[in-house]
Scaffold this active site. Structure first.
Site, short mmCIF file in Angstrom:
data_model
loop_
_atom_site.label_atom_id
_atom_site.label_comp_id
_atom_site.label_asym_id
_atom_site.label_seq_id
_atom_site.Cartn_x
_atom_site.Cartn_y
_atom_site.Cartn_z
CG PHE A 160 38.63 43.08 -64.79
CD1 PHE A 160 39.87 42.27 -65.42
CD2 PHE A 160 39.07 44.16 -64.66
CE1 PHE A 160 41.23 42.88 -65.70
CE2 PHE A 160 40.25 44.51 -65.09
CZ PHE A 160 40.93 44.42 -65.84
CE LYS A 184 28.35 44.65 -59.93
NZ LYS A 184 29.54 44.35 -61.18
CD GLU A 187 30.89 45.76 -65.01
OE1 GLU A 187 30.34 45.35 -63.97
OE2 GLU A 187 31.34 47.24 -65.61
CB SER A 238 39.19 50.74 -59.48
OG SER A 238 37.68 51.63 -60.07
CB CYS A 293 45.19 44.45 -56.37
SG CYS A 293 44.95 43.11 -54.96
CD GLU A 394 45.46 50.28 -59.74
OE1 GLU A 394 44.37 50.53 -59.94
OE2 GLU A 394 45.70 49.11 -59.54
P1 NAD Z 1 36.54 48.66 -60.97
O1 NAD Z 1 36.15 49.55 -59.06
O2 NAD Z 1 35.42 49.28 -62.48
O3 NAD Z 1 34.86 47.70 -61.01
C1 NAD Z 1 35.11 46.84 -59.92
C2 NAD Z 1 33.21 46.37 -59.18
O4 NAD Z 1 32.59 47.41 -59.49
C3 NAD Z 1 33.01 45.96 -60.75
O5 NAD Z 1 31.98 44.47 -60.29
C4 NAD Z 1 31.36 46.64 -61.01
O6 NAD Z 1 30.92 46.52 -61.99
C5 NAD Z 1 31.76 47.36 -59.76
N1 NAD Z 1 31.14 48.94 -59.83
C6 NAD Z 1 31.80 50.32 -60.65
N2 NAD Z 1 31.03 51.17 -60.08
C7 NAD Z 1 29.95 51.49 -59.29
C8 NAD Z 1 29.48 51.26 -58.35
N3 NAD Z 1 28.71 52.99 -58.39
N4 NAD Z 1 28.77 51.27 -57.01
C9 NAD Z 1 28.89 49.50 -56.75
N5 NAD Z 1 29.87 49.12 -57.42
C10 NAD Z 1 30.60 48.87 -59.26
O7 NAD Z 1 37.27 47.73 -60.99
P2 NAD Z 1 37.57 46.63 -62.07
O8 NAD Z 1 38.68 47.22 -62.94
O9 NAD Z 1 36.96 45.83 -62.11
O10 NAD Z 1 38.95 45.95 -61.01
C11 NAD Z 1 40.32 46.71 -61.15
C12 NAD Z 1 41.09 47.54 -60.07
O11 NAD Z 1 40.48 46.64 -58.80
C13 NAD Z 1 42.35 47.70 -60.07
O12 NAD Z 1 42.20 49.14 -59.79
C14 NAD Z 1 42.99 46.85 -59.22
O13 NAD Z 1 44.17 47.54 -58.14
C15 NAD Z 1 41.98 46.26 -58.31
N6 NAD Z 1 42.01 46.12 -57.23
C16 NAD Z 1 42.37 45.08 -55.80
C17 NAD Z 1 42.64 44.47 -55.19
C18 NAD Z 1 42.59 44.79 -53.33
O14 NAD Z 1 42.79 43.97 -52.93
N7 NAD Z 1 43.19 45.88 -53.13
C19 NAD Z 1 42.51 43.12 -55.91
C20 NAD Z 1 41.69 43.30 -56.57
C21 NAD Z 1 41.95 44.05 -57.72
#
Ligand code: NAD
Length: 493
Positions: A160, A184, A187, A238, A293, A394
């Protein structure tokens, strides 16, 4: 150019984008997307059905069969078109990012710059891509060589917090090498990317099926990854989700780039230029309301640096102006979700319970104009120890844990003991100290007198330990993910 509040109030039900057409999902499950500064619904997001995911992948696959035959110079012309559309509309898209995510306008503009930079980098594909090797006479009359090939349909699943930049860490490289994608978006913040697709549809006129978009929750991501015509997934999000996907792609025998969560440390040496360091730290810890991140979240002053940095840092943090990013003079927006705000409040409670001292308390702060927004001011915990939850997990919000170190070695040990390895920063005026830090710290992105160590598109985006799963990294490195090498052994008689 649109003026401050000229974003649409409501984008209605978002449509899927399949084979160059906008299609209404037949799902009965819609998720609400919000403006977090106002707590107002701005769109409804379909939880795409598995058969619709299937259609998107099939469309991408059909498009791939033609696209891979399209000569590279022609493919690059389409990338130029994408760049033009993003340049033309960057301000408008940035405003929609602010509206759906809550970051400030400058932060959203920065995000757009980074997205565009990845398109620009991919435009150089003919120079960037390893063009193969050729060795004559590996045996009598036999030559051996290597060609790179695209692989088909890739899934892109984004978080997000950077709703436009992250999909563009991958899309341009996929298209440049001849692959096609199904994206994708999160959401929580799907609206900016939806707008980008609408603009590309209207103005870039890409061949249908190159970029397809499905929306929804994790289950949609899962059916996308499991589709037999998807060769791999580029995921950013995440750590728990990244780890689960890593297992799944292992079972399925697919490729993956999985960029995950973080807990980043900023170390300040007594010899650092404090006038420059402190504002830099402020933007690192509180930019994007701590939802980056690459944001630092643990501040480690070494020895005498403590008194030079912490009081001023706390003071500056207390002066950050909260507000809606589309208004003037806003330093920090709201959290992107109510759930995120609740998580931050929970971690503050845990910090207090575990004995840390909350020397700056941002709880309950909000701009008068937006009483319903998910706001919280900056928070600083002192007297934190490494075993405390707030020092290890985190938090992903504007909460700083200050841990004092007596020596540089102690600071480095702290960083290396973390389960994460995304980024770290050092502030010093000593080259020797910086060199030691660079060599000994086990993280993927390192900032020396730089608070947010964000690699440019033409470098890979690093990440280690539980901040990254896979082999090949994002941005320009993803050219290796989107292609594979074929080795040819050739004889003519
Ligand atoms: P999230 O893991 O909750 O969701 C990320 C995406 O994965 C969303 O589109 C979600 O719908 C999808 N998703 C969720 N469950 C899934 C599954 N079982 N299978 C496939 N897709 C699934 O993360 P978030 O809350 O949207 O983002 C924040 C996190 O992202 C933080 O932990 C942050 O550190 C990390 N982040 C990392 C980087 C990096 O480059 N390392 C960059 C940006 C954000």
């Amino acid at each position: 150019m649109a003026l401050a509040h000229e974003v649409m109030e409501n984008y209605g039900r978002l449509k899927l984008y399949i084979d160059g057409e906008f299609v209404e999902s037949e799902t009965s499950q819609y998720i609400k997307a919000f403006n977090p500064a106002k707590d107002e619904v701005i769109a409804e997001v379909p939880n795409t059905l598995p058969e619709e995911v299937d259609k998107a992948v099939e469309a991408a696959y059909e498009a791939y069969l033609k696209w891979r035959e399209t000569p590279i110079p022609t493919r690059v012309q389409y990338l130029f078109r994408i760049k033009e559309v993003l340049e033309r509309h960057k301000e408008e898209i940035a405003r929609i990012i602010v509206q759906n995510h809550g970051k400030t306008l400058d932060e959203a503009r920065g995000e757009m710059r980074r997205a565009i930079e990845n398109v620009e980098t991919a435009i150089g594909v003919a120079y960037l891509l390893e063009k193969g090797e050729y060795l004559e006479n590996i045996a009598k009359g036999i030559d051996e060589y290597l060609v790179r090939e695209p692989l088909g349909v890739a899934a892109i699943i984004s978080p997000f917090n950077f709703p436009v930049m992250v999909p563009f860490w991958f899309i341009p490289y996929a298209l440049a090498v001849g692959d096609t994608v199904v994206v994708k978006p999160s959401e929580i913040t799907p609206v900016p990317f939806h707008w980008v697709i609408k603009l590309l549809h209207e103005e870039a006129k890409l061949p249908p099926g190159l970029i397809n978009v499905v929306y929804g929750l994790g289950n949609v991501g899962e059916s996308l990854i499991s589709h037999k015509k998807v060769f791999g997934v580029a995921f950013v999000g995440s750590t728990p989700v990244a780890r689960a996907i890593y297992k799944r792609v292992g079972e399925l025998g697919k490729k993956a780039i999985l960029q995950a969560g973080a807990k980043n440390f900023a170390v300040v040496m007594p010899d650092a230029n404090m006038d420059r360091t402190i504002p830099n730290l402020i933007s690192s810890f509180f930019g994007n309301t701590g939802q980056r991140c690459l944001a630092n979240s643990v501040l480690v002053p070494v020895g005498e640096a403590y008194d030079k940095v912490v009081p001023k840092f706390r003071e500056m943090a207390s002066q950050l102006r909260l507000g809606y990013g589309l208004d003037e003079d806003v330093d920090m927006g709201p959290m992107a979700t109510r759930k995120g705000l609740e998580r931050v409040l929970k971690y503050i409670d845990i910090g207090l319970e575990e004995g840390a001292k909350l020397t700056l308390d941002g709880r309950g702060k909000k701009p008068e104009k937006y009483p319903n927004g998910y706001f919280i001011g900056a928070n600083v915990f002192e007297e934190v120890t490494l075993d405390m939850t707030i020092a290890r997990e985190e938090i992903f919000g504007p909460v700083v844990s200050v841990i004092r170190a007596e020596t540089l070695d102690e600071a480095i040990e702290m960083i290396n003991s973390s389960q994460y390895g995304n980024a770290s920063s050092l502030f010093t005026s000593s080259g020797a100290v910086a060199r030691k830090f660079r060599r000994e710290v086990n993280v993927g992105n390192l900032g020396i007198n730089v608070g947010v160590a964000a690699p440019m598109a033409f470098f890979p985006f690093g990440g280690r330990k539980e901040s990254f799963f896979g082999v090949v990294h994002g941005q320009v490195d993803s050219l290796d993910f989107f292609t594979d090498k074929k080795i040819v052994i050739e004889r003519w008689w």
